[in-house]
Motif scaffolding. Sequence first.
Motif, PDB file in Angstrom:
ATOM      1  N   UNK A   9       0.834  -1.207   0.000  1.00  0.00           N
ATOM      2  CA  UNK A   9       0.000   0.000   0.000  1.00  0.00           C
ATOM      3  C   UNK A   9       0.865   1.251   0.000  1.00  0.00           C
ATOM      4  N   UNK A  10       1.968   1.205   0.740  1.00  0.00           N
ATOM      5  CA  UNK A  10       2.890   2.341   0.770  1.00  0.00           C
ATOM      6  C   UNK A  10       3.536   2.561  -0.594  1.00  0.00           C
ATOM      7  N   UNK A  11       3.573   1.481  -1.413  1.00  0.00           N
ATOM      8  CA  UNK A  11       4.115   1.590  -2.769  1.00  0.00           C
ATOM      9  C   UNK A  11       3.076   2.084  -3.768  1.00  0.00           C
ATOM     10  N   UNK A  12       1.860   2.340  -3.285  1.00  0.00           N
ATOM     11  CA  UNK A  12       0.824   2.906  -4.145  1.00  0.00           C
ATOM     12  C   UNK A  12      -0.108   1.901  -4.780  1.00  0.00           C
ATOM     13  N   UNK A  13      -0.029   0.627  -4.391  1.00  0.00           N
ATOM     14  CA  UNK A  13      -0.915  -0.384  -4.965  1.00  0.00           C
ATOM     15  C   UNK A  13      -2.285  -0.333  -4.292  1.00  0.00           C
ATOM     16  N   UNK A  14      -3.328  -0.577  -5.090  1.00  0.00           N
ATOM     17  CA  UNK A  14      -4.705  -0.535  -4.588  1.00  0.00           C
ATOM     18  C   UNK A  14      -5.088  -1.892  -4.028  1.00  0.00           C
ATOM     19  N   UNK A  15      -5.300  -1.963  -2.720  1.00  0.00           N
ATOM     20  CA  UNK A  15      -5.570  -3.231  -2.050  1.00  0.00           C
ATOM     21  C   UNK A  15      -6.737  -3.084  -1.078  1.00  0.00           C
ATOM     22  N   UNK A  16      -7.729  -3.936  -1.238  1.00  0.00           N
ATOM     23  CA  UNK A  16      -8.852  -3.985  -0.309  1.00  0.00           C
ATOM     24  C   UNK A  16      -8.794  -5.279   0.497  1.00  0.00           C
ATOM     25  N   UNK A  17      -9.601  -5.337   1.553  1.00  0.00           N
ATOM     26  CA  UNK A  17      -9.691  -6.537   2.391  1.00  0.00           C
ATOM     27  C   UNK A  17     -11.146  -6.981   2.435  1.00  0.00           C
ATOM     28  N   UNK A  18     -11.342  -8.287   2.310  1.00  0.00           N
ATOM     29  CA  UNK A  18     -12.693  -8.838   2.430  1.00  0.00           C
ATOM     30  C   UNK A  18     -12.600 -10.119   3.263  1.00  0.00           C
ATOM     31  N   UNK A  19     -13.127 -10.067   4.481  1.00  0.00           N
ATOM     32  CA  UNK A  19     -13.187 -11.235   5.356  1.00  0.00           C
ATOM     33  C   UNK A  19     -14.663 -11.586   5.558  1.00  0.00           C
ATOM     34  N   UNK A  20     -15.018 -12.818   5.257  1.00  0.00           N
ATOM     35  CA  UNK A  20     -16.417 -13.229   5.371  1.00  0.00           C
ATOM     36  C   UNK A  20     -16.539 -14.433   6.314  1.00  0.00           C
ATOM     37  N   UNK A  21     -17.690 -14.542   6.910  1.00  0.00           N
ATOM     38  CA  UNK A  21     -17.994 -15.645   7.824  1.00  0.00           C
ATOM     39  C   UNK A  21     -18.699 -16.742   7.032  1.00  0.00           C
ATOM     40  N   UNK A  22     -18.037 -17.854   6.830  1.00  0.00           N
ATOM     41  CA  UNK A  22     -18.624 -18.921   6.020  1.00  0.00           C
ATOM     42  C   UNK A  22     -17.933 -20.231   6.374  1.00  0.00           C
ATOM     43  N   UNK A  23     -18.699 -21.308   6.512  1.00  0.00           N
ATOM     44  CA  UNK A  23     -18.096 -22.593   6.889  1.00  0.00           C
ATOM     45  C   UNK A  23     -17.677 -23.437   5.686  1.00  0.00           C
ATOM     46  N   UNK A  24     -17.896 -22.939   4.464  1.00  0.00           N
ATOM     47  CA  UNK A  24     -17.451 -23.649   3.265  1.00  0.00           C
ATOM     48  C   UNK A  24     -16.649 -22.664   2.414  1.00  0.00           C
ATOM     49  N   UNK A  25     -15.316 -22.683   2.545  1.00  0.00           N
ATOM     50  CA  UNK A  25     -14.475 -21.672   1.887  1.00  0.00           C
ATOM     51  C   UNK A  25     -14.708 -21.550   0.383  1.00  0.00           C
ATOM     52  N   UNK A  26     -14.899 -22.665  -0.304  1.00  0.00           N
ATOM     53  CA  UNK A  26     -15.060 -22.573  -1.757  1.00  0.00           C
ATOM     54  C   UNK A  26     -16.339 -21.833  -2.129  1.00  0.00           C
ATOM     55  N   UNK A  27     -17.408 -22.058  -1.349  1.00  0.00           N
ATOM     56  CA  UNK A  27     -18.661 -21.346  -1.621  1.00  0.00           C
ATOM     57  C   UNK A  27     -18.502 -19.857  -1.355  1.00  0.00           C
TER      58      UNK A  27
END
Length: 310
Positions: free
Chosen positions: A80-98
């Motif tokens: 991010x300090x290098x100027x790259x656009x980065x978001x975070x998405x953490x979701x609650x789900x018991x089946x990672x692939x879904x």
Amino acid sequence: MSLYNNVLVVLDPTSDHQKALDRALELARRQGCKLTAFLSVYEFSYEMTTMLSGDERESMKQAVIKDRELWINDFLQAPREQGLQLDIKVVWHNRPFEAVVKAVLEEHYDLVIKGTHDHDVLKSMIFTPTDWHILRKCPCPVLLVKEHDWPEQGNIIAAVNAGSEQEHHLSLNQRVIHKAQQMAKLLNAKVHLVNAYPGTPVNIAIEIPEFNPQEYNSTMQRHHKDAVLGLAKAHDINAEQCHVLEGMPEDVIPKLAKRLDAEMVIIGTIGRTGLSAAIIGNTAEHVIDRLDCDVLALKPANFVCPLEKS
């Protein structure tokens, strides 16, 4: 125009070495794109908290999500300090692939990047790993990352099924070659076409005395070679970069990748599901475990995600 604009990067919650993120950052530096660091979390102890109030359970869930967001932030600080656009998405789900496929459908990501490792063959027959589910059901391309670098003047292999006249194979051949040429331009690499063709069926040679296995093999080889050269010519690829080899794709492709020290193999996957997937699997899945380089898996143009239908 970027090759990919909106990329979902699936992190490994068990490791401090995030090779998928490293690869995604390299891609972003080469062509510019928005990256979303993604993690699916679930605490099975949550199932034991039914005696708590709804607010208390929600607070517990949000605390876990917040903790993981802070963990991901540590990985993203430097880029991010290098100027790259980065978001975070953490979701609650018991089946990672879904969770991954749902995110792709909702946010219209055009590429999923995920680290992978060898899967136990026997276990894969019974418990399908997250990677396989994502390969079968994710509607956008999936880049499975291993440890091989992306060197300058490297080699990219486009795996084609040139001997087939089936429409989905013809369409996938075009998509695979087109994507290989795009990636080769981005990575300053050379495109190679590989096509595996079956050897002489032993049972036919035994059961039919007048059957000529040499003639059959020669005819089969010529058919596949002519088809591959036709594809190469249509896409301005030199004949020297065409490889028509006898054997099963899961044997032929990894051997060629090792010989060429390929940095990436691009392959089409039909997305077989259900019982046929458990018993037969997909060619892409058999190939991936035997490769030491990245694999970019593409779906047919008319692919319909099973989760989208349900």
